[in-house]
Design a protein around this motif. Sequence first.
Motif, PDB file in Angstrom:
ATOM      1  N   PRO A  61       0.853  -1.201   0.000  1.00  0.00           N
ATOM      2  CA  PRO A  61       0.000   0.000   0.000  1.00  0.00           C
ATOM      3  C   PRO A  61       0.883   1.243   0.000  1.00  0.00           C
ATOM      4  CG  PRO A  61      -0.720  -1.587   1.656  1.00  0.00           C
ATOM      5  CD  PRO A  61       0.604  -2.067   1.166  1.00  0.00           C
ATOM      6  N   GLY A  62       0.611   2.162  -0.870  1.00  0.00           N
ATOM      7  CA  GLY A  62       1.398   3.382  -0.957  1.00  0.00           C
ATOM      8  C   GLY A  62       1.087   4.105  -2.254  1.00  0.00           C
ATOM      9  N   PHE A  63       1.693   5.286  -2.422  1.00  0.00           N
ATOM     10  CA  PHE A  63       1.339   6.156  -3.536  1.00  0.00           C
ATOM     11  C   PHE A  63       2.574   6.668  -4.254  1.00  0.00           C
ATOM     12  CE2 PHE A  63      -1.985   6.461  -0.359  1.00  0.00           C
ATOM     13  CZ  PHE A  63      -3.143   6.273  -1.105  1.00  0.00           C
TER      14      PHE A  63
ATOM     15  N   HIS B 141       7.633  -0.474  -6.041  1.00  0.00           N
ATOM     16  CA  HIS B 141       6.691  -1.524  -5.625  1.00  0.00           C
ATOM     17  C   HIS B 141       5.525  -0.969  -4.801  1.00  0.00           C
ATOM     18  CE1 HIS B 141       9.280  -4.729  -7.151  1.00  0.00           C
ATOM     19  NE2 HIS B 141      10.289  -4.122  -6.571  1.00  0.00           N
ATOM     20  N   LEU B 142       5.023   0.184  -5.192  1.00  0.00           N
ATOM     21  CA  LEU B 142       3.850   0.767  -4.536  1.00  0.00           C
ATOM     22  C   LEU B 142       2.657   0.645  -5.474  1.00  0.00           C
ATOM     23  CD1 LEU B 142       5.413   3.956  -2.910  1.00  0.00           C
ATOM     24  CD2 LEU B 142       4.981   1.725  -1.877  1.00  0.00           C
ATOM     25  N   ARG B 143       1.490   0.399  -4.881  1.00  0.00           N
ATOM     26  CA  ARG B 143       0.346  -0.025  -5.689  1.00  0.00           C
ATOM     27  C   ARG B 143      -0.327   1.095  -6.476  1.00  0.00           C
ATOM     28  NH1 ARG B 143      -4.428  -4.238  -3.976  1.00  0.00           N
ATOM     29  NH2 ARG B 143      -5.505  -4.199  -5.994  1.00  0.00           N
ATOM     30  N   TYR B 144      -0.395   2.302  -5.901  1.00  0.00           N
ATOM     31  CA  TYR B 144      -1.228   3.343  -6.510  1.00  0.00           C
ATOM     32  C   TYR B 144      -0.401   4.486  -7.079  1.00  0.00           C
ATOM     33  CZ  TYR B 144      -4.874   0.833  -4.025  1.00  0.00           C
ATOM     34  OH  TYR B 144      -5.715  -0.147  -3.566  1.00  0.00           O
ATOM     35  N   LEU B 145      -0.788   4.919  -8.265  1.00  0.00           N
ATOM     36  CA  LEU B 145      -0.179   6.080  -8.906  1.00  0.00           C
ATOM     37  C   LEU B 145      -1.268   7.140  -9.085  1.00  0.00           C
ATOM     38  CD1 LEU B 145       2.332   6.299 -11.765  1.00  0.00           C
ATOM     39  CD2 LEU B 145       0.097   7.331 -12.134  1.00  0.00           C
TER      40      LEU B 145
ATOM     41  N   VAL C 279      -6.668   8.017  -9.848  1.00  0.00           N
ATOM     42  CA  VAL C 279      -5.828   7.045  -9.155  1.00  0.00           C
ATOM     43  C   VAL C 279      -5.775   5.775  -9.997  1.00  0.00           C
ATOM     44  CG1 VAL C 279      -5.436   5.751  -7.030  1.00  0.00           C
ATOM     45  CG2 VAL C 279      -6.569   7.991  -6.947  1.00  0.00           C
ATOM     46  N   TYR C 280      -4.570   5.303 -10.278  1.00  0.00           N
ATOM     47  CA  TYR C 280      -4.373   4.087 -11.071  1.00  0.00           C
ATOM     48  C   TYR C 280      -3.818   2.975 -10.178  1.00  0.00           C
ATOM     49  CZ  TYR C 280      -4.850   7.190 -15.098  1.00  0.00           C
ATOM     50  OH  TYR C 280      -5.323   8.099 -16.016  1.00  0.00           O
ATOM     51  N   ASP C 281      -4.275   1.758 -10.434  1.00  0.00           N
ATOM     52  CA  ASP C 281      -3.780   0.577  -9.728  1.00  0.00           C
ATOM     53  C   ASP C 281      -2.652  -0.014 -10.569  1.00  0.00           C
ATOM     54  OD1 ASP C 281      -3.332  -2.000  -8.713  1.00  0.00           O
ATOM     55  OD2 ASP C 281      -5.390  -2.164  -7.985  1.00  0.00           O
ATOM     56  N   LEU C 282      -1.415   0.180 -10.124  1.00  0.00           N
ATOM     57  CA  LEU C 282      -0.269  -0.272 -10.911  1.00  0.00           C
ATOM     58  C   LEU C 282      -0.155  -1.788 -10.939  1.00  0.00           C
ATOM     59  CD1 LEU C 282       2.499   2.335  -9.989  1.00  0.00           C
ATOM     60  CD2 LEU C 282       1.014   2.269 -12.000  1.00  0.00           C
ATOM     61  N   GLU C 283      -0.612  -2.449  -9.900  1.00  0.00           N
ATOM     62  CA  GLU C 283      -0.556  -3.907  -9.868  1.00  0.00           C
ATOM     63  C   GLU C 283      -1.431  -4.498 -10.973  1.00  0.00           C
ATOM     64  OE1 GLU C 283      -1.969  -6.831  -6.493  1.00  0.00           O
ATOM     65  OE2 GLU C 283      -0.079  -5.866  -5.918  1.00  0.00           O
ATOM     66  N   ARG C 284      -2.638  -3.968 -11.115  1.00  0.00           N
ATOM     67  CA  ARG C 284      -3.542  -4.447 -12.175  1.00  0.00           C
ATOM     68  C   ARG C 284      -3.111  -3.934 -13.541  1.00  0.00           C
ATOM     69  NH1 ARG C 284      -9.216  -2.692  -9.776  1.00  0.00           N
ATOM     70  NH2 ARG C 284      -9.942  -3.402 -11.835  1.00  0.00           N
ATOM     71  N   THR C 285      -2.497  -2.749 -13.581  1.00  0.00           N
ATOM     72  CA  THR C 285      -1.981  -2.225 -14.845  1.00  0.00           C
ATOM     73  C   THR C 285      -0.858  -3.108 -15.377  1.00  0.00           C
ATOM     74  OG1 THR C 285      -2.578   0.061 -14.290  1.00  0.00           O
ATOM     75  CG2 THR C 285      -0.853  -0.241 -15.940  1.00  0.00           C
ATOM     76  N   ALA C 286      -0.022  -3.622 -14.469  1.00  0.00           N
ATOM     77  CA  ALA C 286       1.081  -4.499 -14.882  1.00  0.00           C
ATOM     78  C   ALA C 286       0.558  -5.774 -15.519  1.00  0.00           C
ATOM     79  CB  ALA C 286       1.954  -4.828 -13.669  1.00  0.00           C
ATOM     80  N   VAL C 287      -0.582  -6.261 -15.063  1.00  0.00           N
ATOM     81  CA  VAL C 287      -1.160  -7.490 -15.607  1.00  0.00           C
ATOM     82  C   VAL C 287      -1.815  -7.231 -16.956  1.00  0.00           C
ATOM     83  CG1 VAL C 287      -2.897  -9.282 -15.240  1.00  0.00           C
ATOM     84  CG2 VAL C 287      -1.498  -8.493 -13.321  1.00  0.00           C
ATOM     85  N   SER C 288      -2.534  -6.108 -17.061  1.00  0.00           N
ATOM     86  CA  SER C 288      -3.298  -5.833 -18.277  1.00  0.00           C
ATOM     87  C   SER C 288      -2.485  -5.104 -19.352  1.00  0.00           C
ATOM     88  CB  SER C 288      -4.528  -4.989 -17.939  1.00  0.00           C
ATOM     89  OG  SER C 288      -4.136  -3.692 -17.516  1.00  0.00           O
TER      90      SER C 288
END
Length: 337
Positions: free
Chosen positions: A30-32, A103-107, A143-152
């Motif tokens: 969790p982080g930004f 390695h932070l989830r939100y951008l 707000v973007y979810d980088l974890e899901r962005t990395a997958v898609s």
Amino acid sequence: MNSAILQFLTLLVIAVQCVSIAASQSVSRPGFIFLPFEDKSDFEGKWDVGTDVPRFLSAYFKERFRVPSISPVLVKDFMNGRRAAAASLDDVKLWMELFKRFHLRYLIAGTVDQFDVSRFMTGQPLVGGYEAFKGEVRISYVVYDLERTAVSSSPVSVRKGEAAGEFADRSMTLTLFGKPSDRTIEFRDLDKIAFGSEDFNGTVIGQAHFRLAEHVSVDLENALKPLKGSNLSSSDSLLLYGQSLDNISLSLKPVIITGAIVFLEGKSVFINLGSDDGIYVGQHLDVFDEGRESTRKRKGEIEILDVRGPHLSHAQILIGHKELKVKDKVMVTLIKP
């Protein structure tokens, strides 16, 4: 064991190792990460509000949520170090580099739509009068979810919003014979103050930033459930938290504000808290019975629809509409500088 089975087991082990490596690379905390915002305001001073406003938000989030938060200054440093200064901020490849590094989830990306400090004066300028000041800042953000962005491999937004902060200094200062007061001099020299410094935080525009940051924080706290209950228990998180430090340092403290329901009809209620108490539209407040503090139990929740005055707001009941009644206590925790 025949060669076909051995070959199959070898391929299976390799596949498992590849999945493990990919999974380890996509693990986030969790982080930004705050990108520099686009400046659409009319501000013409020396501050770089496109960088400084999200920089302030980053420092606020770091203290409020106790999670790592990477400021746009550190993002720019990262881009310069990678010789990517000319890269577009909406380039997903850049986002993935930031994700791999921190390695932070939100951008968070956005725009500064308004940034203004106003001076109001009554009376005759060359004889005498009174003056007051107001600071306003308004942003739009995604707000973007980088974890899901990395997958898609394409941007995955999880929240879009707008927020504003406004602070008016109600204490009128007397001016005589056109001589500028100390506050007028401060107003004229405002952007000579370091953005985010202790002196800045005490100005009307500094206080407006605290209100802005709290509005955004509450919105994201409700929308991004992983933020709730997150902490800095691991050594990796603590290390990253230290590495995310910028030269804006905020000291925040929680303050519990208590009021009461003064009118109730159906799912509509009025409470005796308003603008002077730090109440704003969209805010959620818990409702308790009017018993002793030690024995009070939470019985509902309301959302502010309209702030009608210094100590009056209109709200709707979200939870417990059949149980709430006039004189029930309402409580909310605000973050104060």
